[in-house]
Design a protein around this motif. Structure first.
Motif, short mmCIF file in Angstrom:
data_model
loop_
_atom_site.label_atom_id
_atom_site.label_comp_id
_atom_site.label_asym_id
_atom_site.label_seq_id
_atom_site.Cartn_x
_atom_site.Cartn_y
_atom_site.Cartn_z
N SER A 66 0.84 -1.19 0.00
CA SER A 66 0.00 0.00 0.00
C SER A 66 0.87 1.25 0.00
O SER A 66 1.95 1.27 0.61
N VAL A 67 0.40 2.29 -0.68
CA VAL A 67 1.16 3.54 -0.71
C VAL A 67 1.24 4.16 0.69
O VAL A 67 2.18 4.90 1.01
N LEU A 68 0.27 3.83 1.54
CA LEU A 68 0.32 4.33 2.92
C LEU A 68 1.50 3.75 3.67
O LEU A 68 2.12 4.42 4.50
N LYS A 69 1.82 2.47 3.40
CA LYS A 69 2.99 1.86 4.02
C LYS A 69 4.27 2.53 3.54
O LYS A 69 5.21 2.73 4.31
N ILE A 70 4.30 2.90 2.27
CA ILE A 70 5.47 3.60 1.71
C ILE A 70 5.63 4.96 2.36
O ILE A 70 6.73 5.37 2.74
N ILE A 71 4.50 5.67 2.51
CA ILE A 71 4.55 7.00 3.14
C ILE A 71 5.00 6.87 4.60
O ILE A 71 5.80 7.66 5.10
N ALA A 72 4.48 5.85 5.29
CA ALA A 72 4.88 5.63 6.69
C ALA A 72 6.36 5.29 6.79
O ALA A 72 7.05 5.73 7.73
N CYS A 73 6.87 4.53 5.81
CA CYS A 73 8.29 4.18 5.80
C CYS A 73 9.16 5.43 5.64
O CYS A 73 10.20 5.57 6.28
N ILE A 74 8.72 6.34 4.80
CA ILE A 74 9.47 7.58 4.59
C ILE A 74 9.39 8.48 5.82
O ILE A 74 10.39 9.04 6.28
N ILE A 81 8.94 15.68 5.87
CA ILE A 81 8.72 15.73 4.42
C ILE A 81 7.24 15.57 4.11
O ILE A 81 6.57 14.67 4.63
N GLU A 82 6.73 16.45 3.26
CA GLU A 82 5.36 16.32 2.77
C GLU A 82 5.39 15.47 1.49
O GLU A 82 6.17 15.75 0.58
N ILE A 83 4.53 14.46 1.43
CA ILE A 83 4.56 13.51 0.32
C ILE A 83 3.30 13.62 -0.51
O ILE A 83 2.18 13.64 0.03
N GLN A 84 3.47 13.70 -1.80
CA GLN A 84 2.35 13.73 -2.75
C GLN A 84 2.46 12.49 -3.64
O GLN A 84 3.45 12.33 -4.36
N ASN A 85 1.43 11.65 -3.58
CA ASN A 85 1.43 10.45 -4.42
C ASN A 85 0.82 10.75 -5.78
O ASN A 85 -0.33 11.17 -5.88
N MET A 86 1.59 10.51 -6.83
CA MET A 86 1.13 10.77 -8.20
C MET A 86 0.88 9.47 -8.96
O MET A 86 0.58 9.50 -10.15
N GLY A 87 1.02 8.33 -8.27
CA GLY A 87 0.90 7.05 -8.95
C GLY A 87 -0.20 6.18 -8.36
O GLY A 87 -1.22 6.67 -7.88
N GLU A 88 0.03 4.87 -8.36
CA GLU A 88 -0.94 3.91 -7.88
C GLU A 88 -1.03 3.91 -6.36
O GLU A 88 -0.07 4.25 -5.66
#
Length: 229
Positions: A66-74, A81-88
């Motif tokens: 999940s992209v949420l797991k990726i954001i949490a990892c970062i 850092i503010e993260i903007q997801n532009m993909g899946e």
């Protein structure tokens, strides 16, 4: 790096294949940031650790992230850092230790596929012609127009054969490596639809089983995955 105004843009494809068991964010994401020192550091963060395949067989492991797991990892390493997801929103990560088969095996598989396609298409065309009795139909049309009986090899059979070949080439939009138009061929469209259906099924199945790598403790960082040869 500590500035609150730093925005990181991430983009991930729906299906990503990797060739090493330790998967980092740089393996599955495309990153962009105004601060050019940020992406190289983010790319080194590990997100998945697959188990290595056996020595004598080719194994494949899959994990839905999940992209949420990726954001949490970062955010775990860089909380400002503010993260903007532009993909899946869900990414299928496939790890496979590929062993290149011999050239003879590639040639054999290609010859088999060509033979099946050729004889299968020929059988389908002959079965259709036999089902509607094209030979009898052409004979009746020829006799109606000329008043003579057909010998089975007339202008009707010739033009029908030419038209059938031309129609197949135009429909599939290519001959060999030559493409007639820039549009994707019907075969390519069906392949993309089939791939999308597979990816959707994998994501939904992982979500229902609770195997998706997500925030809140769902999933695992060391997935055993599914195996196939």
């Amino acid at each position: 790096m500590s500035s609150n105004s730093t925005t990181l843009y991430i983009k991930g494809d729906r299906d990503v294949e990797v060739t090493k068991p330790d998967v980092t964010l740089g393996d599955i994401l495309t990153l962009e940031c105004s601060d050019k020192t940020v992406p190289p550091k983010i790319k080194t963060l590990k997100i998945i650790k697959f188990k290595k395949a056996g020595k004598k067989k080719t194994e494949q492991h899959r994990c839905v992230v999940s992209v949420l797991k990726i954001i949490a990892c970062i955010h775990e390493k860089y909380p400002n850092i503010e993260i903007q997801n532009m993909g899946e929103t869900d990414i299928i990560v496939t790890y496979e230790e590929q062993k290149t088969p011999p050239l003879a095996w590639h040639i054999l598989k290609t010859a088999f596929v060509v033979a099946v396609t050729f004889f299968g298409a020929a059988f389908s065309i002959m079965a259709f012609n036999n089902d509607v009795d094209v030979t009898k139909l052409f004979g009746q049309m020829y006799e109606l127009v000329t008043g003579q009986e057909t010998d089975g090899f007339t202008i009707l059979e010739i033009t029908y054969s030419i038209g059938l070949t031309a129609g197949i080439l135009i429909f599939f939009n290519h001959f060999g490596k030559k493409r007639f138009t820039v549009d994707p061929t019907p075969m390519e469209v069906q392949m993309r639809l089939y791939e999308n259906d597979i990816q959707t099924t994998l994501i939904e199945d992982a979500s229902r089983r609770g195997d998706e790598l997500d925030v809140g403790g769902s999933g695992t960082t060391e997935p055993s995955g599914s195996h196939r040869s």
